[in-house]
Design a protein around this motif. Sequence first.
Motif, short mmCIF file in Angstrom:
data_model
loop_
_atom_site.label_atom_id
_atom_site.label_comp_id
_atom_site.label_asym_id
_atom_site.label_seq_id
_atom_site.Cartn_x
_atom_site.Cartn_y
_atom_site.Cartn_z
N ASN A 817 0.79 -1.23 0.00
CA ASN A 817 0.00 0.00 0.00
C ASN A 817 0.82 1.27 0.00
O ASN A 817 0.31 2.34 -0.33
CB ASN A 817 -0.97 0.00 1.19
CG ASN A 817 -0.28 -0.44 2.47
OD1 ASN A 817 0.70 0.17 2.87
ND2 ASN A 817 -0.78 -1.50 3.08
N ASP A 818 2.08 1.20 0.38
CA ASP A 818 2.87 2.43 0.41
C ASP A 818 3.35 2.84 -0.98
O ASP A 818 3.98 3.89 -1.13
CB ASP A 818 4.06 2.29 1.35
CG ASP A 818 4.95 1.12 0.98
OD1 ASP A 818 4.51 0.27 0.17
OD2 ASP A 818 6.08 1.04 1.49
N THR A 821 -0.17 5.93 -5.20
CA THR A 821 -0.54 7.34 -4.99
C THR A 821 -1.85 7.68 -5.71
O THR A 821 -2.55 8.60 -5.29
CB THR A 821 0.57 8.27 -5.50
OG1 THR A 821 0.78 8.05 -6.91
CG2 THR A 821 1.87 8.03 -4.76
N GLN A 844 -7.47 2.08 4.22
CA GLN A 844 -6.97 2.95 5.28
C GLN A 844 -5.45 2.90 5.43
O GLN A 844 -4.84 3.85 5.92
CB GLN A 844 -7.63 2.59 6.61
CG GLN A 844 -9.11 2.95 6.66
CD GLN A 844 -9.75 2.56 7.97
OE1 GLN A 844 -9.46 1.49 8.52
NE2 GLN A 844 -10.62 3.41 8.49
N ASN A 845 -4.85 1.79 5.01
CA ASN A 845 -3.40 1.66 5.16
C ASN A 845 -2.63 2.18 3.95
O ASN A 845 -1.40 2.08 3.91
CB ASN A 845 -3.03 0.20 5.41
CG ASN A 845 -3.54 -0.29 6.75
OD1 ASN A 845 -3.60 0.47 7.71
ND2 ASN A 845 -3.91 -1.56 6.82
N ARG A 847 -1.03 4.71 2.81
CA ARG A 847 -0.55 5.93 3.47
C ARG A 847 -0.13 7.03 2.50
O ARG A 847 -0.07 8.20 2.87
CB ARG A 847 0.63 5.58 4.38
CG ARG A 847 0.25 4.66 5.54
CD ARG A 847 1.43 4.45 6.45
NE ARG A 847 2.53 3.77 5.80
CZ ARG A 847 2.65 2.44 5.74
NH1 ARG A 847 1.73 1.67 6.27
NH2 ARG A 847 3.69 1.89 5.15
N ARG A 848 0.17 6.68 1.22
CA ARG A 848 0.62 7.68 0.25
C ARG A 848 -0.44 8.00 -0.79
O ARG A 848 -0.18 8.71 -1.75
CB ARG A 848 1.89 7.18 -0.44
CG ARG A 848 3.09 6.98 0.50
CD ARG A 848 4.31 6.55 -0.28
NE ARG A 848 4.66 7.53 -1.31
CZ ARG A 848 5.10 7.20 -2.53
NH1 ARG A 848 5.25 5.94 -2.87
NH2 ARG A 848 5.38 8.14 -3.41
N GLU A 850 -3.04 9.74 -2.89
CA GLU A 850 -3.38 11.14 -3.12
C GLU A 850 -4.68 11.32 -3.88
O GLU A 850 -5.42 12.28 -3.65
CB GLU A 850 -2.24 11.83 -3.88
CG GLU A 850 -0.91 11.82 -3.14
CD GLU A 850 0.21 12.40 -3.98
OE1 GLU A 850 -0.07 12.86 -5.12
OE2 GLU A 850 1.38 12.38 -3.52
N VAL A 868 -8.61 8.97 7.60
CA VAL A 868 -7.33 8.72 8.28
C VAL A 868 -6.14 8.80 7.33
O VAL A 868 -4.99 8.73 7.75
CB VAL A 868 -7.34 7.34 8.98
CG1 VAL A 868 -8.47 7.26 9.99
CG2 VAL A 868 -7.47 6.22 7.96
N ILE A 869 -6.42 8.94 6.00
CA ILE A 869 -5.33 9.01 5.02
C ILE A 869 -4.91 10.46 4.86
O ILE A 869 -5.57 11.25 4.17
CB ILE A 869 -5.78 8.41 3.67
CG1 ILE A 869 -6.33 7.00 3.85
CG2 ILE A 869 -4.61 8.40 2.68
CD1 ILE A 869 -6.87 6.38 2.57
N GLU A 870 -3.84 10.84 5.49
CA GLU A 870 -3.43 12.24 5.52
C GLU A 870 -2.98 12.75 4.16
O GLU A 870 -3.06 13.95 3.89
CB GLU A 870 -2.31 12.41 6.55
CG GLU A 870 -2.74 12.10 7.99
CD GLU A 870 -1.60 12.28 8.96
OE1 GLU A 870 -0.47 12.58 8.51
OE2 GLU A 870 -1.83 12.11 10.18
N SER A 871 -2.51 11.86 3.29
CA SER A 871 -2.00 12.29 1.99
C SER A 871 -3.11 12.52 0.96
O SER A 871 -2.85 13.11 -0.09
CB SER A 871 -1.03 11.23 1.45
OG SER A 871 -1.71 9.97 1.32
#
Length: 901
Positions: A817-818, A821, A844-845, A847-848, A850, A868-871
Amino acid sequence: MDPAQLGVRLASSVIVPLVKKLFVSNSFGAGLVDKPVRVSALVSFRGEKRTLTDADLRKIAAEIVRRAVRAAGPHDPLLQDEELAVVDALALTLHSIGDLDLDDLQAVQLGYENLANNLYAVAGGPELLKYLSEDAVRVYSDVLRLACLHILNFFTQRSHFVARTLVEQSRQLDTLISAVDLLIERAPSRTAEDAYFEERYCSYIDKKYGRLTIYGIDLNESSEWLLDAAYLGLGVMESEHQHVAGPGKADPLRVEAWRPQRQSVEQALATKPAILLRGAAGSGKTTLVQWLAVTAARQADLRGQLAYLFGLVPFVLPLRTITREGNGLPSPEDFLRAAGCLIAGAAPHGWADRVLTSRRGLLLVDGIDEIPAEEREQARAWLRDLYEAFPGNRWLVTSRPSAVRENWLLEEGFLEYDLMSMSRSEVEIFVKRWHSAARADDLLANALIRALRTKKDLGRLAVNPLMCGLICALHRERRGFLPLGRKDLYEAALSMLLERRDRERSMHRPGGLILPKEPQVQLLQKLAYWMIRNGRSEMRKADAIVVLADALLAMPYIEDSPESVFRHLLLRSGLLREPVLGAVDFVHRTFQDYLGAKAAIESRDIPALIGSADRDQWEDVVRLSVAHARMDERSEILEGLLFRGENEPEIRTRMYLLAAACLEHATELPVDDRREVEERAQALISPEALSASNAYELVQAGPVVLEFLPGPDQLDDPTAALVVKIASEIGTDGAIGVLTQFRHHPALEVRGNLVEAWPRFDAEEYATEVIGHVNPQGVKFSVQSDSELEAMAKLGGRSRVEIRGNVNLERLSDFPNDAVTELAITWEHQDDGSFADIDLSGLQNFRRLERLVLAPCHGLVDLEPLSVIESLREVVIREASFVRGLEKLKGVEVDCAGVYG
């Protein structure tokens, strides 16, 4: 009387206005409170502000019953007294709505059938119906259930009620009412005679087309297998030439931009009402027609992508059969007779017209290529006239790829699809099913699967169901030893079918006709070549006997009559069949081509081969004739093809490529002849000659083109992209070798074409050889199956990913998942034809992440898990039914175009 039909004959437009009168309108505020309200507070015939009297209520009940009884048709109405009794019972039952101790939410959750049972109990139960006849009770029951269905739907449509509490229940009710209305449209009032014949006809279709021949099975076991077990849903690709670049093409992640993609044939048929399906000989076109006919005839288990068959009546129209007598193409009233249906005479007058007018027809027109080329424009006009005269029906027309030009039926409203070669996984599934039907040892099946994986020459032959079936039969019969090459494979098959099968199984009876293999081959060749020369795939029995009589004059050692010999070939050869009474054809067109080519070479009819080479019915015959020919004859054929190409510019590409395709079968050929053919073909595929206009012809020429395709050196970017497109559409394992040369190409279009080709090949092998080496910068990687998702995960994921098709989204939890984008997800129907609510918690995981694109989302989309996904910066939702959680996405741009609630 058939009261069971009443509930589906009252359309929504008839009953909805009557049901709404039972309740107060939304202006009274019943839907604006925070909690559901009592049903008793919604009715309009009680309380201080009643708008409906008891007499009005009875009038509504009388109108519902009257319309229901009239909808049943005039052939078996209720007696007047019975109708009045039903009205009284229904009025009392509807009045009991006001006595229900339920709120509107509880009523909807109860379901319409349970609501009907509750109303019946409150109104008096059995005492209410004790004076009604059995028919009247059934009418009351059906009408009450239908009224309750619309009552509940009324509740769900009140102000804010759906979006707040009953998204899923409302969707189910809307689906159910749509299905009822669809059935009304497809099943108008029919006479008992129509209904009886339709049931008999569907049973006939089920029995006639419900079995397939399986080659190589011992005759004292079974020579057929059930269509259910044999049918293998293959992949199709929408023909790219009928599309142009659309809006959003510049953004490769935009879901609305059209891109060719492999999909199941069931998926294509479910979404497109009229399809022209192109497929090579043996690719499964006729089997698909049989499967569709049987599935529609049975009307059982029509869920998911088969739901469109609900209420449809199949018409199987094999063109080689319906044009056999030379009487022209039939009108609907002659469909059954022309197709050789044995119960055609029992059809009520005008039945077919009534079926098509009510839009309940499934027209399966098989084999445009199996009629002479000069008759195909007539067939096109016939299809156009039928399509315009009877709109709204479902169509499938099949043809070999080269039989008709591109967009042949596009103006008539047909979309074109190409039937794909079997993938490695499909081949392995077929092999296992074949051995299961043949009651063969699993060890034998596993041994063949290993051989297909390791022996490339053998694997190249296993591209369609026919060739796979032959390979299975020969592998079993020869205990694991197989010939290599197409000619050797057919020779072995003929030996098995014509010589060893009857002898080894002691099928000959004392005094019966015994024919060795060679005379049988000679006689079958005569029949095959007659059909080819006359542009037919089927001939009359009388013509076949005349052809055999002429051939038998040169075979004085066969003393039996032509009729006896014909009967022997029909019953014992395994190569002929009698599709309808008085006609004969080969069990598959490929056998006809193989034997016809052999006959042409033995009679030295090479000028005919060369002169007819531009006709698609002769294409395979010409190729196989080179396999049968001696070296000087091969040279003559190839020189003739090159001569025609040189002097007839309009067919030059076709002739040169056909000559190149013949090299595959030319085991021995003078060096100069081979070099000249290769040079002519190479000139067509040179960087200067390659263009989008001749790409289709190159693809149709098949794997031989792969040998001549240029590598990436000294090619400009558009030409390199075109070479990748041609190789990928040829789609054999050999194409991977060509595509690997371009895997490091810097051009975005080239890299995009490499990625789009993934579904055409084995997922893991292509990922290892090609996908893993493509520069991902700017490329969107489309994933269309679980195996592709798994292979992508092994590669470590990619930045821009689109998931579409039947992919298990739960597997995203194991995805790297990282790396992602930008992600696009296209949801498909569930097995029951509905759309599930969209669960985004698995993202949710990421993390990148967009940008997220979702389409279509016919269900509840809860965006809260994305908070919860800040990006995350952008969410695009297309065709969604309901969305919630928007307020949770802080600083995220959300585009909800097409969202309904």
